[in-house]
Design a protein around this motif. Structure first.
Motif, PDB file in Angstrom:
ATOM      1  N   VAL A   1      -5.674 -18.520   7.450  1.00 27.75           N
ATOM      2  CA  VAL A   1      -4.537 -18.937   8.491  1.00 27.75           C
ATOM      3  C   VAL A   1      -5.190 -19.906   9.208  1.00 27.75           C
ATOM      4  CG1 VAL A   1      -3.228 -18.016  10.149  1.00 27.75           C
ATOM      5  CG2 VAL A   1      -3.761 -16.597   8.408  1.00 27.75           C
ATOM      6  N   THR A   2      -4.526 -21.129   9.365  1.00 26.63           N
ATOM      7  CA  THR A   2      -4.943 -22.277  10.525  1.00 26.63           C
ATOM      8  C   THR A   2      -4.854 -21.786  11.740  1.00 26.63           C
ATOM      9  OG1 THR A   2      -3.001 -23.463  10.211  1.00 26.63           O
ATOM     10  CG2 THR A   2      -4.682 -24.073   8.489  1.00 26.63           C
ATOM     11  N   HIS A   3      -3.826 -21.231  12.351  1.00 26.26           N
ATOM     12  CA  HIS A   3      -3.797 -21.014  13.825  1.00 26.26           C
ATOM     13  C   HIS A   3      -2.614 -19.993  13.842  1.00 26.26           C
ATOM     14  CE1 HIS A   3      -0.184 -23.725  12.809  1.00 26.26           C
ATOM     15  NE2 HIS A   3       0.190 -23.428  13.790  1.00 26.26           N
ATOM     16  N   GLY A   4      -2.622 -19.440  15.061  1.00 27.89           N
ATOM     17  CA  GLY A   4      -2.037 -18.036  15.137  1.00 27.89           C
ATOM     18  C   GLY A   4      -0.458 -18.137  15.322  1.00 27.89           C
ATOM     19  N   HIS A   5      -0.002 -19.155  15.105  1.00 24.88           N
ATOM     20  CA  HIS A   5       1.464 -19.236  15.161  1.00 24.88           C
ATOM     21  C   HIS A   5       2.168 -18.420  13.941  1.00 24.88           C
ATOM     22  CE1 HIS A   5       1.520 -22.826  18.493  1.00 24.88           C
ATOM     23  NE2 HIS A   5       1.070 -21.556  18.899  1.00 24.88           N
ATOM     24  N   ALA A   6       3.313 -17.636  14.462  1.00 22.40           N
ATOM     25  CA  ALA A   6       3.954 -16.922  13.702  1.00 22.40           C
ATOM     26  C   ALA A   6       4.576 -17.512  12.006  1.00 22.40           C
ATOM     27  CB  ALA A   6       5.087 -16.217  14.060  1.00 22.40           C
TER      28      ALA A   6
ATOM     29  N   ALA B   1      -2.242 -11.711  16.652  1.00 23.48           N
ATOM     30  CA  ALA B   1      -2.143 -10.222  17.229  1.00 23.48           C
ATOM     31  C   ALA B   1      -0.930 -10.273  18.089  1.00 23.48           C
ATOM     32  CB  ALA B   1      -3.293  -9.620  17.528  1.00 23.48           C
ATOM     33  N   ARG B   2      -0.901 -11.095  19.167  1.00 28.07           N
ATOM     34  CA  ARG B   2      -0.285 -11.085  20.041  1.00 28.07           C
ATOM     35  C   ARG B   2       1.375 -11.660  19.530  1.00 28.07           C
ATOM     36  NH1 ARG B   2      -3.942 -13.374  23.350  1.00 28.07           N
ATOM     37  NH2 ARG B   2      -3.575 -15.521  22.685  1.00 28.07           N
ATOM     38  N   GLN B   3       1.573 -12.422  18.646  1.00 26.35           N
ATOM     39  CA  GLN B   3       2.745 -12.747  17.832  1.00 26.35           C
ATOM     40  C   GLN B   3       3.282 -11.797  17.201  1.00 26.35           C
ATOM     41  OE1 GLN B   3       3.378 -16.805  17.034  1.00 26.35           O
ATOM     42  NE2 GLN B   3       2.671 -17.271  19.235  1.00 26.35           N
TER      43      GLN B   3
ATOM     44  N   GLN C   1       6.670  -7.311  21.495  1.00 29.10           N
ATOM     45  CA  GLN C   1       7.513  -8.487  22.435  1.00 29.10           C
ATOM     46  C   GLN C   1       7.584  -9.848  21.372  1.00 29.10           C
ATOM     47  OE1 GLN C   1       5.089  -8.919  25.957  1.00 29.10           O
ATOM     48  NE2 GLN C   1       6.859 -10.446  26.912  1.00 29.10           N
ATOM     49  N   GLY C   2       6.389  -9.981  20.732  1.00 36.01           N
ATOM     50  CA  GLY C   2       6.081 -11.381  20.204  1.00 36.01           C
ATOM     51  C   GLY C   2       7.497 -11.346  18.863  1.00 36.01           C
ATOM     52  N   MET C   3       7.581 -10.048  18.211  1.00 37.00           N
ATOM     53  CA  MET C   3       8.562 -10.091  17.082  1.00 37.00           C
ATOM     54  C   MET C   3      10.031 -10.455  17.727  1.00 37.00           C
ATOM     55  SD  MET C   3       6.921  -9.617  14.321  1.00 37.00           S
ATOM     56  CE  MET C   3       8.087  -9.342  13.348  1.00 37.00           C
ATOM     57  N   THR C   4      10.177  -9.597  19.052  1.00 38.05           N
ATOM     58  CA  THR C   4      11.466  -9.897  19.581  1.00 38.05           C
ATOM     59  C   THR C   4      11.854 -11.328  19.526  1.00 38.05           C
ATOM     60  OG1 THR C   4      11.246  -7.781  20.583  1.00 38.05           O
ATOM     61  CG2 THR C   4      13.000  -9.135  21.415  1.00 38.05           C
TER      62      THR C   4
ATOM     63  N   ALA D   1       1.170  -8.624   8.530  1.00 34.44           N
ATOM     64  CA  ALA D   1       0.020  -8.532   8.486  1.00 34.44           C
ATOM     65  C   ALA D   1      -0.820  -9.541   9.474  1.00 34.44           C
ATOM     66  CB  ALA D   1      -0.848  -8.709   7.178  1.00 34.44           C
ATOM     67  N   VAL D   2      -1.820  -9.309  10.080  1.00 32.26           N
ATOM     68  CA  VAL D   2      -2.515  -9.912  11.233  1.00 32.26           C
ATOM     69  C   VAL D   2      -3.799 -10.575  10.465  1.00 32.26           C
ATOM     70  CG1 VAL D   2      -3.463 -10.032  13.275  1.00 32.26           C
ATOM     71  CG2 VAL D   2      -1.251  -9.063  13.088  1.00 32.26           C
ATOM     72  N   PRO D   3      -4.430 -11.684  10.670  1.00 32.39           N
ATOM     73  CA  PRO D   3      -5.470 -12.163   9.928  1.00 32.39           C
ATOM     74  C   PRO D   3      -6.826 -11.353  10.496  1.00 32.39           C
ATOM     75  CG  PRO D   3      -4.616 -13.909  11.084  1.00 32.39           C
ATOM     76  CD  PRO D   3      -3.707 -12.856  11.061  1.00 32.39           C
ATOM     77  N   ALA D   4      -7.803 -11.136   9.612  1.00 29.05           N
ATOM     78  CA  ALA D   4      -9.153 -10.460  10.045  1.00 29.05           C
ATOM     79  C   ALA D   4     -10.027 -11.761  10.416  1.00 29.05           C
ATOM     80  CB  ALA D   4      -9.751  -9.618   9.241  1.00 29.05           C
TER      81      ALA D   4
END
Ligand SMILES: [Zn+2]
Length: 284
Positions: A76-81, A111-113, A117-120, A135-138
């Protein structure tokens, strides 16, 4: 000695965004076309990024299965959904594959996304289209993977479209999967950007250029873009950010920025991105 690595790109195309507030330009508002890249040797593969909606994620999983490769990881290159919420079907299809990021900041942002709240927030963009619990990357503890004897480098670069940007670099192929540091014929995500954040993004574009790639696979790419030529992609990304800064500085309202940038980049995909970016520069 194994042969060289292959690089194949899946492009999601543009997705309609229902009820985009404030948008009234005839054509529906859309989300920028997004890529997922399969890097493969003779047997094994790595996937870079994994899209967002359930339906495109299923198409992506079938595409990876169709390659006949055994997937080892999704990077995953960056944390945007829009670059990892869709990983589920791929991970289901390849139970041995891990979802990985190379920097703790990417893990934390992802993880924040994926919080309620992020899902909403993301469901307001894509109602009824997202996975229940993505799933969130490790954290991947090393900056290098070995794919059938060939190096695949996984590195942090810096700021870009509002999140820490990392890249996947194939030095032997002079190829970089650049996430959202550079765009290819798509309006860039400059929503709520500031002069400082744009300078930081330009520094990341320079850091990418310093790797002297010949091919850059961008996280957002128009399906009709002519190629992945690195100098063209770097030049246009740099110029776009600079033009946006200059245009904002001499404009008094969003419409002026939108019209001026649209006139300068008439063929770029996803003008809704430009609409949002321009609107964010003049808070009322
Ligand atoms: Zn993106």
């Amino acid at each position: 000695m194994a042969g060289s690595l292959s690089v194949d790109v899946f492009n999601s195309g543009y997705k309609p965004i229902p009820g985009a507030p404030g948008w009234d330009e005839g054509a529906p508002a859309t989300w920028p076309a997004t890529t997922s890249t399969l890097i493969s040797g003779e047997r094994d593969g790595l996937l870079v990024d994994a899209l967002i909606t359930r339906s495109e994620a299923l198409r992506l999983a079938r595409w990876v299965e169709g390659s006949g490769k055994r997937l080892r990881a999704v990077l995953v290159t960056h944390g945007h959904a829009d670059h990892f919420f869709g990983a589920g079907p791929v991970l289901d299809a390849f139970p041995g594959a891990e979802l990985l990021a190379c920097d703790q900041q990417v893990v934390d942002e992802a993880a924040r996304q994926a919080t309620p709240q992020g899902m909403t927030n993301w469901r307001s963009w894509f109602p009824e289209q997202l996975p229940e619990s993505p799933a969130v990357p490790a954290l991947f503890g090393s900056g290098e993977l070995d794919l059938e004897g060939r190096p695949v480098l996984f590195r942090s670069i810096g700021a870009a479209d509002g999140a820490l940007a990392t890249i996947v670099h194939l030095p032997e192929q002079q190829t970089v999967c650049a996430g959202d540091i550079a765009y290819n014929n798509v309006h860039m995500w400059l929503w709520r950007s500031t002069p400082n954040s744009r300078e930081a993004w330009l520094a990341s574009v320079d850091a990418l250029a310093a790797l002297e790639p010949s091919r850059i696979i961008t996280g957002h790419k128009d399906p009709d873009a002519p190629d992945d030529d690195a100098s063209r992609v770097l030049d246009q990304s740099r110029r776009y950010i600079e033009d946006f800064s200059r245009t904002v500085a001499r404009s008094g309202r969003p419409r002026e920025v939108f019209d001026a940038m649209l006139a300068r980049y008439p063929d770029f995909g996803n003008p809704y991105t430009l609409f949002l970016a321009a609107s964010s520069q003049f808070p009322s």
